[in-house]
Design a protein around this motif. Sequence first.
Motif, PDB file in Angstrom:
ATOM      1  N   HIS A 226       0.877  -1.067  -0.372  1.00 40.82           N
ATOM      2  CA  HIS A 226       0.015  -0.250   0.051  1.00 40.82           C
ATOM      3  C   HIS A 226       0.312   1.274   0.046  1.00 40.82           C
ATOM      4  O   HIS A 226       0.502   2.681  -0.085  1.00 40.82           O
ATOM      5  N   VAL A 227       2.558   1.170   0.241  1.00 37.20           N
ATOM      6  CA  VAL A 227       2.981   2.243   0.069  1.00 37.20           C
ATOM      7  C   VAL A 227       2.933   2.966  -1.838  1.00 37.20           C
ATOM      8  O   VAL A 227       3.358   2.137  -2.355  1.00 37.20           O
ATOM      9  N   GLU A 228       2.999   4.548  -1.567  1.00 31.63           N
ATOM     10  CA  GLU A 228       2.354   4.265  -2.775  1.00 31.63           C
ATOM     11  C   GLU A 228       4.240   3.825  -3.801  1.00 31.63           C
ATOM     12  O   GLU A 228       5.094   4.371  -3.295  1.00 31.63           O
ATOM     13  N   VAL A 352      11.258   1.627   9.374  1.00 29.43           N
ATOM     14  CA  VAL A 352      10.493   1.617   9.805  1.00 29.43           C
ATOM     15  C   VAL A 352       8.837   1.841   8.760  1.00 29.43           C
ATOM     16  O   VAL A 352       9.374   2.951   7.846  1.00 29.43           O
ATOM     17  N   LEU A 353       8.149   1.272   9.448  1.00 24.47           N
ATOM     18  CA  LEU A 353       6.711   1.538   8.172  1.00 24.47           C
ATOM     19  C   LEU A 353       5.892   1.790   8.794  1.00 24.47           C
ATOM     20  O   LEU A 353       4.709   1.814   9.651  1.00 24.47           O
ATOM     21  N   LYS A 354       5.345   4.073   8.619  1.00 25.33           N
ATOM     22  CA  LYS A 354       3.919   4.291   9.864  1.00 25.33           C
ATOM     23  C   LYS A 354       3.551   5.355   8.857  1.00 25.33           C
ATOM     24  O   LYS A 354       3.860   5.948   7.453  1.00 25.33           O
ATOM     25  N   ASN A 355       2.174   4.583   8.950  1.00 27.61           N
ATOM     26  CA  ASN A 355       1.057   5.165   7.540  1.00 27.61           C
ATOM     27  C   ASN A 355       1.533   5.879   6.376  1.00 27.61           C
ATOM     28  O   ASN A 355       1.317   6.093   5.807  1.00 27.61           O
ATOM     29  N   GLN A 356       1.217   4.276   5.667  1.00 27.42           N
ATOM     30  CA  GLN A 356       1.917   4.103   4.266  1.00 27.42           C
ATOM     31  C   GLN A 356       2.780   4.347   4.203  1.00 27.42           C
ATOM     32  O   GLN A 356       2.948   4.915   2.744  1.00 27.42           O
ATOM     33  N   GLU A 357       3.895   4.503   4.790  1.00 27.30           N
ATOM     34  CA  GLU A 357       5.106   5.242   4.616  1.00 27.30           C
ATOM     35  C   GLU A 357       6.459   5.154   5.171  1.00 27.30           C
ATOM     36  O   GLU A 357       6.330   4.685   5.731  1.00 27.30           O
ATOM     37  N   LEU A 358       6.909   4.922   4.153  1.00 26.29           N
ATOM     38  CA  LEU A 358       9.017   4.207   4.439  1.00 26.29           C
ATOM     39  C   LEU A 358       9.821   5.347   5.147  1.00 26.29           C
ATOM     40  O   LEU A 358      10.201   6.000   4.820  1.00 26.29           O
ATOM     41  N   TYR A 359       9.811   4.938   6.915  1.00 28.12           N
ATOM     42  CA  TYR A 359      11.214   6.153   7.628  1.00 28.12           C
ATOM     43  C   TYR A 359      12.314   5.486   7.567  1.00 28.12           C
ATOM     44  O   TYR A 359      12.493   4.625   7.901  1.00 28.12           O
ATOM     45  N   ILE A 360      13.613   5.986   7.414  1.00 31.17           N
ATOM     46  CA  ILE A 360      15.104   5.551   8.108  1.00 31.17           C
ATOM     47  C   ILE A 360      15.299   5.724   8.962  1.00 31.17           C
ATOM     48  O   ILE A 360      14.979   7.053   9.914  1.00 31.17           O
ATOM     49  N   LYS A 361      15.419   5.120  10.057  1.00 29.76           N
ATOM     50  CA  LYS A 361      15.617   5.439  11.861  1.00 29.76           C
ATOM     51  C   LYS A 361      16.473   6.028  11.896  1.00 29.76           C
ATOM     52  O   LYS A 361      18.346   6.040  11.324  1.00 29.76           O
TER      53      LYS A 361
END
Length: 361
Positions: A226-228, A352-361
């Motif tokens: 579901h990530v764009e 990490v995956l939050k609210n259909q977006e990927l973030y690098i920690k």
Amino acid sequence: MKSKLPTEWQELSDQLGFKEFTPIQTQLFEPLLAGENLLGVSPTGTGKTLAYLLPSLLRLQKKKAQQQLLILAPNTELAGQIFDVCKTWEEAIGLTSQLFLSGSSQKRQIERLKKGPEILIGTPGRIFELIKLKKIKMMNVETIILDEFDQLLDDSQIHFVEKITHYAPRDHQLIYMSATAKLDQEKIAPNTRTIDLSDQKLDNIQHFYMQVDQRHRVDILRKLAHVEDFRGLVFFNSLSDLGSAEEKLQYRDILAVSLASDVNVKFRKVILEKFKDKQLTLLLATDLLARGIDIDSLECVVNFDVPRDIETYTHRAGRTGRMGKEGYVITLVTHPEEIKKLKKFASVREIVLKNQELYIK
């Protein structure tokens, strides 16, 4: 190197947007043209197919003799891919090739041999069948190329490869290509020169791990879908996990399809084309596929499990970031020991995956 190519190829490389040749392509050109036995190692996505194809095709004599060059690949995907690349370059200089795969009509393949191709491309099992039937005549074969030689020389295929090379003329040229230099020297022909570029750093590929509970791994795949603009090639260590994940994802209406080995050749091609055209979000596979798939601009490789060894990780990761394009690898981990193991394979960061977006920690 470009100036040494026929005019037709110089024009073709301009049309295809080739600005410069890669290190493996440059270093293999002269030795292969001179007919040397050679073992070439370079990371996946650095242009190994053209590195051996261009000089090998230039050695062929048009219309003089059929069946002069034999290229062996460990699986149908890779053989098909080599065939597609070969057609582009051979046609420009008036050569022809034919493809021979297990699982395809043998009768049709025998018919194609009557057209007198100079180049034969295929999987070892089917090639050997046609040699035994005296349909492939090895006496004119001057060069044999083993693409992904480490797989071709392992226990499941080496007996076919040895029998095939036994039928070739004694002084034939042997070319071994792979992304990893894992090999048993005793299986390699004497007087084989090695060009090993495996330590090239591919800075265009980023490596990540994502911490997830064992039981939530399939759900993470669903969320990734579901990530764009996400499109991922997902590798599994076990067929049962792959089958189970496919079932669950399709039940949740995710555009996910597996490319298991029992899918017939024609349907595999359809699935791959759909994935390339972005009609599928997730393509699920085992390591059989890691060697044979070339998807232009594939954004992401996902490891459902930590790969068994560094060779496996390297081949999987090499499906993204090809020919200098950007790409990333995400490995799902559950235990701290898995992160430790993964760090031996690549320089990884947490994502990490939050609210259909990927973030690098």
